[in-house]
Structure formats: structure tokens, C-alpha cells
Enzyme design. Structure first.
Site, PDB file in Angstrom:
ATOM      1  N   GLU A  76      33.837  59.602 -22.469  1.00  0.00           N
ATOM      2  CA  GLU A  76      34.876  59.127 -23.387  1.00  0.00           C
ATOM      3  C   GLU A  76      36.277  59.448 -22.866  1.00  0.00           C
ATOM      4  O   GLU A  76      37.193  58.643 -22.980  1.00  0.00           O
ATOM      5  CB  GLU A  76      34.685  59.730 -24.787  1.00  0.00           C
ATOM      6  N   CYS A 129      36.159  40.244 -26.997  1.00  0.00           N
ATOM      7  CA  CYS A 129      37.462  40.125 -27.646  1.00  0.00           C
ATOM      8  C   CYS A 129      38.509  40.800 -26.763  1.00  0.00           C
ATOM      9  O   CYS A 129      39.138  41.776 -27.142  1.00  0.00           O
ATOM     10  CB  CYS A 129      37.420  40.761 -29.032  1.00  0.00           C
ATOM     11  N   CYS A 176      35.584  33.563 -27.749  1.00  0.00           N
ATOM     12  CA  CYS A 176      35.239  33.432 -29.170  1.00  0.00           C
ATOM     13  C   CYS A 176      33.882  32.767 -29.431  1.00  0.00           C
ATOM     14  O   CYS A 176      33.166  33.209 -30.336  1.00  0.00           O
ATOM     15  CB  CYS A 176      36.348  32.689 -29.904  1.00  0.00           C
ATOM     16  N   CYS A 210      31.090  35.167 -29.893  1.00  0.00           N
ATOM     17  CA  CYS A 210      31.383  36.345 -30.719  1.00  0.00           C
ATOM     18  C   CYS A 210      30.590  36.310 -32.033  1.00  0.00           C
ATOM     19  O   CYS A 210      30.462  35.256 -32.659  1.00  0.00           O
ATOM     20  CB  CYS A 210      32.876  36.366 -31.024  1.00  0.00           C
ATOM     21  N   CYS A 225      36.315  35.032 -38.200  1.00  0.00           N
ATOM     22  CA  CYS A 225      37.509  35.709 -37.660  1.00  0.00           C
ATOM     23  C   CYS A 225      38.791  34.945 -38.040  1.00  0.00           C
ATOM     24  O   CYS A 225      38.906  33.742 -37.794  1.00  0.00           O
ATOM     25  CB  CYS A 225      37.354  35.777 -36.136  1.00  0.00           C
TER      26      CYS A 225
HETATM   27  S1  SF4 Z   1      36.260  35.318 -32.754  1.00  0.00           S
HETATM   28 FE1  SF4 Z   1      37.874  36.799 -33.236  1.00  0.00          FE
HETATM   29  S2  SF4 Z   1      36.929  38.799 -32.893  1.00  0.00           S
HETATM   30 FE2  SF4 Z   1      35.635  37.286 -31.903  1.00  0.00          FE
HETATM   31  S3  SF4 Z   1      36.350  37.211 -29.762  1.00  0.00           S
HETATM   32 FE3  SF4 Z   1      37.445  35.632 -30.897  1.00  0.00          FE
HETATM   33  S4  SF4 Z   1      39.352  36.599 -31.549  1.00  0.00           S
HETATM   34 FE4  SF4 Z   1      37.916  38.247 -30.991  1.00  0.00          FE
END
Ligand code: SF4
Length: 345
Positions: free
Chosen positions: A38, A193, A200, A203, A209
Site C-alpha cells: 500500500e 475509470c 465506460c 464498467c 454513472c
Molecule cells: S461509467 Fe462512470 S465510473 Fe464507469 S468508467 Fe465510465 S466514468 Fe468511470
């Protein structure tokens, strides 16, 4: 926006299916290894960290070995990773764990956060990965993810926004599966992200989002606000005999260097210095002008004087009011001159 519970569930499911599972520090609950990774991962990417982590671990296999090593040796093992305060804090922290905790890491995020070099988010990550504590992390990557998914406005480094993000991060914690959840937040910020071009479509929050829905991926999280532009004021004395205007050449350096402008300063002093006497004097409306690094408020004063001698001093010129604005003067001065030319009294 996803419901709070579903945020954690989605993230855990995504981490298990698509997250990272083979990093060298994964699969171990040893707080020494978790802590080391970390600290190394702060400000540094995984690919850079891996060889350092492995070399470090083979030279200092546990916290006792690290505490006993000379600091020079520790710093040598850190050379190239940058942010060297981390290495010095790592060493101090190891010594403190040996001296004050009998060589065993404290088991709660609150206690871990008391140790040198361990901030609130790092303490939470160590407590979650090593001891399964439900503690929220909030590093730069996590801030970015939360700001985007939930459409959090404001600069995340500012105290009120950061407070809001901590509250949000804590409210999102799952009842179970804290390790996968914490790893999921890290993985999402590092692999999908990302700062520049988030991926996206892959994601788990693509349908929920806020940043994606509103096309704000490039503006969330918000950048640090710019420092306010400095403001300056300057009084310019527009001296006229009703037909002509006195302009003077500025010194070569500084504001409007080398250009013709009306004298700057307090009217009485300006007139006295030039042997002139005002027959009438009035303030004109202020004029604002923006430069790259500051904003200037010009406070013009119009002074009517008796006709001066035909020749002026070197560097000064009595120009016909109708032509002075076109005599290569700066833009805001030209506006002032046009104002005077249209109503000289
Ligand atoms: S949908 Fe939103 S959280 Fe997901 S990668 Fe795209 S900007 Fe990031």
C-alpha cells in the site's frame, strides 16, 4: 444513481469476474506485506511497484528485519520509486511497531492511522485486507470513481467535498466482502475509470454513472479552482485643453512599456509636476480591463487646462483629441480617449 447497496454488490461481482487477482501482494493477509504494497502503491503504478516490492521483501522479509536495517539500506532499496519520505516513514513505522507493539501490527484502521506514513485511507486498506475491518478507503482513484458515478461537484481536494466523499464512501461499504469491495474500488480506478479516457462500456456502473450519462467524464472530478486574479487600480489623468490631449511614452519595461498613454497618478501631483493648473476636473466612469495575470481597473480623471505651450517635453505629445485614439495607444486607453473626444467637457 445506483442504490447504495447495489453499488457494493455490483462492484464485488465485477471485481470477482474482471478485477485483478494475481498481484504479488494478493492472497496474503500478512499486514506487513499489505502495508508495504500500500505504501509503495501511493503515487506509483502497479507495474513499477512489483519489482521493488519483491526485492524489498527478499531483503526485509518481516517488520522486525526492516526495523533492524540501517536507514541507508532501506533508502537504497527505494531508489527510483520516488517520494523518498515514504521510505523514511516506512522505516520509522517498522521501528515503532517493534518498539511499541511488540512487532505486531495494530488491528484497527484507527490505530494504524496513528503510525508514521499511514494516512486514513491507507490505514483502512491495511485493516480491510489484513483483518477484514469494514473501513472505507478514499485515495485519488476512489475519489475519481465516486465523483463520476455520483456526479459529485467541486474540487475533491477541498475540505467540504472531501468530507462529503468520506461520508459517501462509508455509506457504500458492504456488510460482507470488504476485501473484494476494497480491491474492486482500486481495480476500477486503475483499470477502467482512468483519468484520461475511462473505458465506460466495460464498467459495472455504465448504466448508472452520472458522468457517463451526462458526458462529463472529462470534467469530473473537478479541477482545483484557479487562484482568483489579482486586482489592480490605476488613475489616469486625461489632460486636455479642449482640442488636444496630453499623452506620454511609458518606460520601456512594465505595463504598456514604450506606448503612449495619459499620465498616471493623482491628478494634483500629475498637473503640478507638469506646471499645469486645472480649470475644471471630473471623474469619468471606471473601466475594467483583463490582462493574462491580473485585472486592471482604470480610474480616469478628465482635467481641463489652459492651452499649454506648443512644444512638449521629450517623450510627451499633445495630440488632437480626434486622432489620439489612433496613435498606437493600448486598447482600454483608446476607449477612454474616444469617450473624452465625444464629450471633451
Ligand atoms: S461509467 Fe462512470 S465510473 Fe464507469 S468508467 Fe465510465 S466514468 Fe468511470
Amino acid at each position: 444513481m445506483p442504490k447504495e447497496q447495489s453499488f457494493a454488490q455490483r462492484l464485488i461481482a465485477w471485481q470477482q469476474a474482471a478485477g485483478r487477482h494475481d498481484l504479488p501482494w494478493q492472497g496474503s493477509r500478512d499486514p506487513y506485506r499489505v502495508w508495504l504494497s500500500e505504501i509503495m502503491l501511493q503515487q506509483t503504478q502497479v507495474a513499477t511497484v512489483i519489482p521493488y516490492y519483491q526485492r524489498f521483501l527478499s531483503s526485509f522479509p518481516d517488520v522486525v528485519a526492516l526495523a533492524a536495517a540501517p536507514i541507508e539500506r532501506v533508502v537504497e532499496h527505494w531508489a527510483g520509486l520516488g517520494y523518498y519520505a515514504r521510505a523514511r516513514n516506512l522505516h520509522r513505522c517498522a521501528q515503532q511497531i517493534v518498539a511499541q507493539h511488540g512487532g505486531a501490527f495494530p488491528r484497527t484502521a484507527a490505530e494504524l492511522a496513528e503510525l508514521p506514513g499511514i494516512g486514513r485511507s491507507t490505514a483502512a486498506a491495511i485493516a480491510a485486507f489484513s483483518f477484514g475491518e469494514r473501513a472505507a478507503i478514499l485515495d485519488g482513484n476512489v475519489k475519481r470513481v465516486l465523483c463520476r458515478v455520483f456526479g459529485i461537484a467541486g474540487f475533491p481536494g477541498s475540505a467540504p467535498v472531501e468530507r462529503k466523499l468520506w461520508q459517501l464512501a462509508e455509506s457504500l461499504l458492504p456488510e460482507t466482502g470488504i476485501e473484494a469491495y476494497t480491491q474492486g474500488l482500486m481495480d476500477l480506478g486503475a483499470t477502467l475509470c482512468t483519468r484520461g479516457t475511462p473505458h465506460c462500456p466495460a464498467c459495472p456502473f455504465a448504466d448508472a454513472c452520472v458522468a457517463r450519462r451526462e458526458g462529463r467524464q472529462k470534467t469530473l472530478p473537478e479541477a482545483r479552482p484557479r487562484a482568483p486574479m489579482p486586482e489592480r487600480n490605476a488613475t489616469f489623468v486625461l489632460i486636455t485643453d479642449g482640442q488636444r490631449l496630453l499623452l506620454e511614452r511609458r518606460p520601456p519595461s512594465g505595463l504598456w512599456g514604450g506606448l503612449l498613454v495619459p499620465p498616471e497618478g493623482e491628478p494634483e501631483q500629475v498637473l503640478a509636476a507638469r506646471g499645469l493648473c486645472a480649470l475644471a476636473q471630473r471623474k469619468l466612469p471606471d473601466l475594467k480591463h483583463a490582462f493574462t495575470h491580473f485585472r486592471l481597473t482604470l480610474q480616469p480623471v478628465l482635467c481641463r487646462v489652459q492651452a499649454p505651450p506648443a512644444t512638449g517635453e521629450t517623450g510627451s505629445a499633445w495630440l488632437p483629441l480626434s486622432k489620439a485614439a489612433a496613435a498606437g495607444v493600448p486598447t482600454p486607453i483608446a476607449r477612454l480617449i474616444r469617450l473624452v473626444a465625444s464629450a471633451p467637457d
